[in-house]
Design a protein around this motif. Structure first.
Motif, PDB file in Angstrom:
ATOM      1  N   SER A  35      51.662  40.243  42.865  1.00 51.86           N
ATOM      2  CA  SER A  35      51.911  38.768  42.436  1.00 51.86           C
ATOM      3  C   SER A  35      50.505  37.958  41.583  1.00 51.86           C
ATOM      4  N   ASP A  36      49.342  39.738  40.972  1.00 47.75           N
ATOM      5  CA  ASP A  36      48.471  38.709  40.682  1.00 47.75           C
ATOM      6  C   ASP A  36      47.989  40.025  39.366  1.00 47.75           C
ATOM      7  N   THR A  37      48.495  40.901  39.189  1.00 47.37           N
ATOM      8  CA  THR A  37      48.017  41.746  38.027  1.00 47.37           C
ATOM      9  C   THR A  37      49.061  42.211  36.742  1.00 47.37           C
ATOM     10  N   VAL A  38      48.756  41.863  35.296  1.00 44.52           N
ATOM     11  CA  VAL A  38      49.633  41.426  34.368  1.00 44.52           C
ATOM     12  C   VAL A  38      48.941  42.485  33.596  1.00 44.52           C
ATOM     13  N   LEU A  39      50.781  43.323  32.869  1.00 42.78           N
ATOM     14  CA  LEU A  39      49.909  43.948  31.474  1.00 42.78           C
ATOM     15  C   LEU A  39      50.714  43.600  30.187  1.00 42.78           C
ATOM     16  N   ILE A  40      50.088  43.176  29.578  1.00 45.84           N
ATOM     17  CA  ILE A  40      51.342  43.833  28.136  1.00 45.84           C
ATOM     18  C   ILE A  40      51.418  43.673  26.807  1.00 45.84           C
TER      19      ILE A  40
END
Length: 255
Positions: free
Chosen positions: A207-212
């Motif tokens: 719920s707390d890691t993202v890559l775009i």
């Protein structure tokens, strides 16, 4: 660049000087040689051959026979490979020991920074995706418009995450994507969208890691045409993951 120049460049990256690399290559051709013979097969100034050969001997890459004239012989390639690798390992360990010590000197307040990182280059982004998926505890969502950004390493780490109990969802436009995974991994078709040749990939971990990432075309000519931002365990990441979850729920729940 010739094959000889490429070999010299590679040996330099392994820690040899240019002269050392050229003398070592010359001795591989000669098997055993004097300074005069080495001089005839390399562009190293004769006055520099002595020092380069002595330095190679100190590294354990060349044997010296105290004859008249002095004879030099390169060690076997397997032995040379082992010694160069061991030297690189020692240097890497020394460097990272220092870096770890330097890291400990950072003030505690640095842990509270809202870190948003940029990554450039497809291979570098691949490595970051693999690392983030390996750290997943509960779930992973990976989406990509182009199948090429779902390489074998990423497919393998997604499968491994699923096998250890992480809920994994893969979103793609090609039917071939689904064929790469077993039933344990949910594969969803990406929703119809306007033509967009800039979209790269999206990764959500827990719920707390993202890559775009985006594909930059000619605007990113030196980084494999892909650049990404990523953040982990920050307020920014949590908010963005929440927004992406709304999108996933809206478009993929019935997929």
């Amino acid at each position: 660049m010739s094959e000889h120049d490429e070999a010299v460049a590679a040996l330099k990256r392994l820690g040899l000087s240019s002269y050392e690399a050229q003398v070592f290559i010359a001795l591989q051709r000669l098997d055993t040689g004097t300074v005069r013979e080495i001089d005839q097969t390399t562009e190293v100034p004769r006055s520099q051959i002595y020092g380069a050969a002595e330095d190679l001997a100190e590294r354990g890459l060349v044997d010296i026979q105290q004859s008249s004239p002095i004879q030099y012989r390169a060690v076997e390639l397997d032995e040379a490979r082992t010694r160069l690798r061991e030297r690189l390992d020692r240097e890497a360990e020394r460097a990272f020991d220092y870096l770890e010590a330097a890291q400990q000197e950072c003030p505690d307040e640095s842990e509270s920074q809202e870190d948003i990182w940029t990554v450039q280059g497809t291979e570098t982004i691949d490595d970051r995706v693999v690392q983030l998926v390996e750290e997943a505890d509960e779930r992973v969502v990976f989406g990509a418009r182009e199948d090429r950004v779902l390489d074998d390493a990423i497919a393998d780490v997604l499968t491994a995450a699923s096998e250890r109990g992480v809920a994994v969802t893969v979103v793609g436009e090609s039917a071939a994507v689904g064929e790469r995974f077993g039933e344990e991994i949910a594969v969803r078709a990406a929703p119809d969208a306007p033509d967009d040749d800039r979209s790269g990939r999206v990764l959500v971990v827990d719920s707390d890691t993202v890559l775009i990432s985006v594909l930059g075309g000619e605007e990113l000519p030196n980084v494999d045409h892909e650049a990404a931002i990523w953040s982990s365990q920050t307020g920014f990441a949590t908010v963005l993951v929440g927004l992406l979850d709304v999108w996933f729920d809206q478009y993929l729940e019935d997929g």
